[in-house]
Design a protein around this motif. Structure first.
Motif, PDB file in Angstrom:
ATOM      1  N   ASP A   6     -13.054   0.472 -27.846  1.00 14.67           N
ATOM      2  CA  ASP A   6     -13.253  -0.832 -27.195  1.00 14.67           C
ATOM      3  C   ASP A   6     -13.091  -0.840 -25.852  1.00 14.67           C
ATOM      4  O   ASP A   6     -13.906  -1.343 -25.168  1.00 14.67           O
ATOM      5  CB  ASP A   6     -12.575  -1.973 -28.045  1.00 14.67           C
ATOM      6  N   VAL A   7     -12.127  -0.223 -25.568  1.00 12.14           N
ATOM      7  CA  VAL A   7     -11.768  -0.173 -24.052  1.00 12.14           C
ATOM      8  C   VAL A   7     -10.954   1.241 -23.613  1.00 12.14           C
ATOM      9  O   VAL A   7     -10.139   1.722 -24.587  1.00 12.14           O
ATOM     10  CB  VAL A   7     -10.667  -1.226 -23.519  1.00 12.14           C
ATOM     11  N   ALA A  24      -4.405  -4.404 -26.234  1.00 10.87           N
ATOM     12  CA  ALA A  24      -3.980  -4.069 -27.716  1.00 10.87           C
ATOM     13  C   ALA A  24      -3.434  -5.082 -28.412  1.00 10.87           C
ATOM     14  O   ALA A  24      -3.722  -5.322 -29.761  1.00 10.87           O
ATOM     15  CB  ALA A  24      -3.091  -2.754 -27.578  1.00 10.87           C
ATOM     16  N   ARG A  25      -2.807  -5.961 -27.805  1.00 19.17           N
ATOM     17  CA  ARG A  25      -2.162  -7.241 -28.424  1.00 19.17           C
ATOM     18  C   ARG A  25      -3.280  -8.031 -28.926  1.00 19.17           C
ATOM     19  O   ARG A  25      -3.055  -9.081 -29.793  1.00 19.17           O
ATOM     20  CB  ARG A  25      -1.089  -7.954 -27.513  1.00 19.17           C
ATOM     21  N   GLN A  26      -4.399  -8.089 -28.153  1.00 17.68           N
ATOM     22  CA  GLN A  26      -5.663  -8.935 -28.705  1.00 17.68           C
ATOM     23  C   GLN A  26      -6.337  -8.401 -29.872  1.00 17.68           C
ATOM     24  O   GLN A  26      -7.380  -9.002 -30.240  1.00 17.68           O
ATOM     25  CB  GLN A  26      -6.643  -9.173 -27.336  1.00 17.68           C
ATOM     26  N   VAL A 322     -11.311  -8.724 -19.562  1.00 18.37           N
ATOM     27  CA  VAL A 322     -12.094  -7.939 -20.422  1.00 18.37           C
ATOM     28  C   VAL A 322     -11.929  -8.598 -21.907  1.00 18.37           C
ATOM     29  O   VAL A 322     -12.912  -8.601 -22.487  1.00 18.37           O
ATOM     30  CB  VAL A 322     -11.095  -6.457 -20.618  1.00 18.37           C
ATOM     31  N   THR A 323     -10.796  -9.201 -22.227  1.00 15.98           N
ATOM     32  CA  THR A 323     -10.867 -10.091 -23.490  1.00 15.98           C
ATOM     33  C   THR A 323     -11.980 -11.185 -23.324  1.00 15.98           C
ATOM     34  O   THR A 323     -12.632 -11.176 -24.579  1.00 15.98           O
ATOM     35  CB  THR A 323      -9.575 -10.698 -23.536  1.00 15.98           C
ATOM     36  N   GLY A 459      -4.425 -19.179 -21.828  1.00 13.41           N
ATOM     37  CA  GLY A 459      -3.759 -18.321 -23.061  1.00 13.41           C
ATOM     38  C   GLY A 459      -4.316 -16.875 -23.282  1.00 13.41           C
ATOM     39  O   GLY A 459      -4.703 -16.394 -24.269  1.00 13.41           O
ATOM     40  N   GLY A 460      -4.278 -16.146 -22.092  1.00 14.73           N
ATOM     41  CA  GLY A 460      -4.562 -14.808 -21.990  1.00 14.73           C
ATOM     42  C   GLY A 460      -6.182 -14.584 -21.723  1.00 14.73           C
ATOM     43  O   GLY A 460      -6.506 -13.488 -22.047  1.00 14.73           O
TER      44      GLY A 460
END
Length: 539
Positions: A6-7, A24-26, A322-323, A459-460
């Motif tokens: 993905d990245v 990675a947490r996402q 990016v998210t 929220g990120g």
């Protein structure tokens, strides 16, 4: 062999490890390629309290606290009008985090990188990215050399360049613009046996200005001290060529009385090293399928120890961008603009602080200091400058006010701060005088003020929200939903009483009281800040 992620993140320093961990947490698959094998040497040991919340969010603050790094309570300087050292302390403006740390970067950076691994990032050390691959204008992956020397290709939905001052993508695309004001270089090494400052400043960074530039001394928990000289780039390179890095650094130390005394019984045990590339900005920082983070995006003179803070902050913002871009391509372009605006806002704040601080040192007459004077004709000394607005809004012992107060500042800057402060006092007094008549006022937006629908951080991720911009705050300020609705109805014809009634419509009695209090409080802030005025010409 081709692989798909993905990245792909280029670089495992603070910026790269931060963005990789948070992505990675996402739930994204993240490959991080780092050319060195950690631990690796890196300068930039002195942190700011602003970095502590990010370290806490990453989950590494306990490890940083347990590492034994020295707590940094502030800074001690020999600079400006005072010919004796003076100090400022973080606790004066930051009660939540009254200290940061003086870190040993090989250990600190490894803590962050290992945290990325623990969060599911595919971290590969000893892997050198050679180039970013594009399909048209879109970044689609990287060519890299693995630890065995084999050439490989990794495709990705997004490429994050956190390659530090090497700036792989910035150089590949020609994005970098050098700062004409900070044409400096640094030569530094590590000394054992350096004398510390007296309590309570023994763990402070010490900075001393001298005729050719300035020197830093950062105490470390291993008994060493990071010591460096910042000098003019051209004359510095001439001196380095003539006598070599070690002798040149020692020559600079010998010209600074306080630093010489601190290092009188010391020995250089590591280094020296030279950093020649200095302050710059890459633009754009965001493109189709790529984003720049940390020193890969910009670098500002290290006078106020901003490097790690900017890297961590940009890592958080980049992960949010990016998210958002991967989840909702429709917001990507607008969110990229906001990422760059937020990053440059922070960068320019440190740049202006350093630029003014350089100019305020009128005690040393030399080519170095004369070339770094700010003239009163400089347009950035206008009251409309965002940095002046920030400084003017601080308490008397604010961070910037505390350090700038020790120099001889350009009269235009001092006049601009006073003008902004006196105007705010005038507006505040006008508002207080109108309290009894407040509900009858007819507020309207001031010239240049507008409410914009833009992506905001939540929220990120970046989500659509509202931002208020004005002549005094061109960088914009995020608005709450209540303020956004209020401003959308301010038209110069509707009274405060009518605005409150419309916002209260459908609410119960307790809510009506809360809404009225909130609206009046918001109106006061907006009036004092010059965002709204009374349509009848007052205020």
């Amino acid at each position: 062999m081709r692989e798909i992620h993905d990245v792909v993140v280029i670089g495992g320093g603070p910026g790269g490890s931060t963005v990789a961990t948070m992505l990675a947490r996402q739930g994204f698959s993240v490959l991080l390629l780092e050319r060195e094998n950690f631990p690796r040497e890196h300068v930039g040991e002195s942190l700011l309290p602003a970095s502590m919340p990010v370290l806490a969010e990453l989950g590494v603050l306990p490890a940083v606290q347990a590492a034994g790094f020295l707590p940094k309570w502030g800074a001690t300087m020999l600079w400006g009008r005072d010919r004796t050292p003076w100090s400022w302390h973080f606790k004066e403006t930051n009660q939540t985090y009254p200290h940061s740390y003086q870190v040993w970067r090989p250990q600190f950076d490894q803590i962050l990188l290992e945290n990325s691994r623990a969060n599911g990032v595919d971290v590969r050390e000893g892997h050198r990215v050679r180039e970013i691959i594009f399909d048209g204008n879109k970044a689609v992956g990287v060519n890299y050399q693995d630890i065995a020397g084999q050439q490989r290709l990794a495709n990705a939905g997004f490429v994050v360049d956190a390659s530090g001052q090497g700036g792989l993508l910035g150089r590949q695309l020609g994005l970098r613009t050098w700062d004409s004001f900070f044409q400096n270089l640094a030569v530094y090494g590590y000394f054992a046996g350096s004398k510390q400052l007296s309590a309570p400043d023994e763990n402070n960074i010490f900075i001393e200005a001298y005729s050719q530039g300035w020197l830093w001394n950062i105490p470390l928990h291993n008994g060493w001290a990071s010591v460096g000289a910042v000098v003019d780039s051209v004359t510095g390179q001439e001196g380095l060529h003539k006598v070599g890095a070690k002798e040149y650094l020692l020559e600079q130390i010998a010209q600074a009385p306080a630093m010489s005394q601190m290092l009188a019984n010391s020995e250089m045990v590591c280094g020296p090293a030279v950093v020649r590339d200095w302050s710059y900005v890459c633009q754009p920082m965001v493109g189709d399928g790529y984003i720049l983070v940390g020193d890969a995006a910009c670098f500002v003179d290290p006078l106020f120890s901003s490097g790690v803070h900017l890297a961590l902050m940009s890592g958080v913002l980049a992960a949010a961008y990016v998210t958002s871009a991967l989840k909702d391509p429709g917001i990507a372009k607008a969110a990229g603009v906001v990422y760059e605006e937020l990053y440059l806002k922070e960068y320019r704040h440190f740049r202006e602080l350093a630029r003014l601080f350089y100019s305020s040192n009128r005690t040393a007459e030399s080519y170095f200091w004369e070339a770094r004077r700010i003239l009163d004709a400089d347009d950035s000394l206008s009251p409309r400058n965002a940095f002046i607005q920030t400084v003017a809004g601080q308490p008397p012992r604010g961070y910037e006010r505390a350090v700038l107060g020790h120099g001889t500042l350009p009269p235009a800057f001092v006049g601009s701060v006073r003008e902004v402060e006196s105007e705010r006092v005038r507006r505040g007094k006008w508002f207080e005088d109108e309290l009894d008549n407040l509900h009858n006022l007819l507020p309207c937006l001031a010239v240049g003020a507008r409410l914009e629908r833009k992506p905001v951080l939540s929220g990120g991720e970046f989500q659509w929200g509202y931002v208020l911009t004005s002549l005094n705050r061109p960088e914009g300020t995020e608005c709450s939903s209540l303020v956004a609705v209020l401003l959308s109805r301010v038209d110069g014809r509707t009274s405060v009483a009518e605005l409150i009634a419309r916002l209260q419509d459908g609410s119960d009695q307790p809510q009506k009281g809360q809404i009225e209090q909130s609206v009046l409080a918001a109106l006061q802030i907006l009036y004092v800040d010059g965002v709204i005025v009374d349509s009848k010409g007052a205020g």
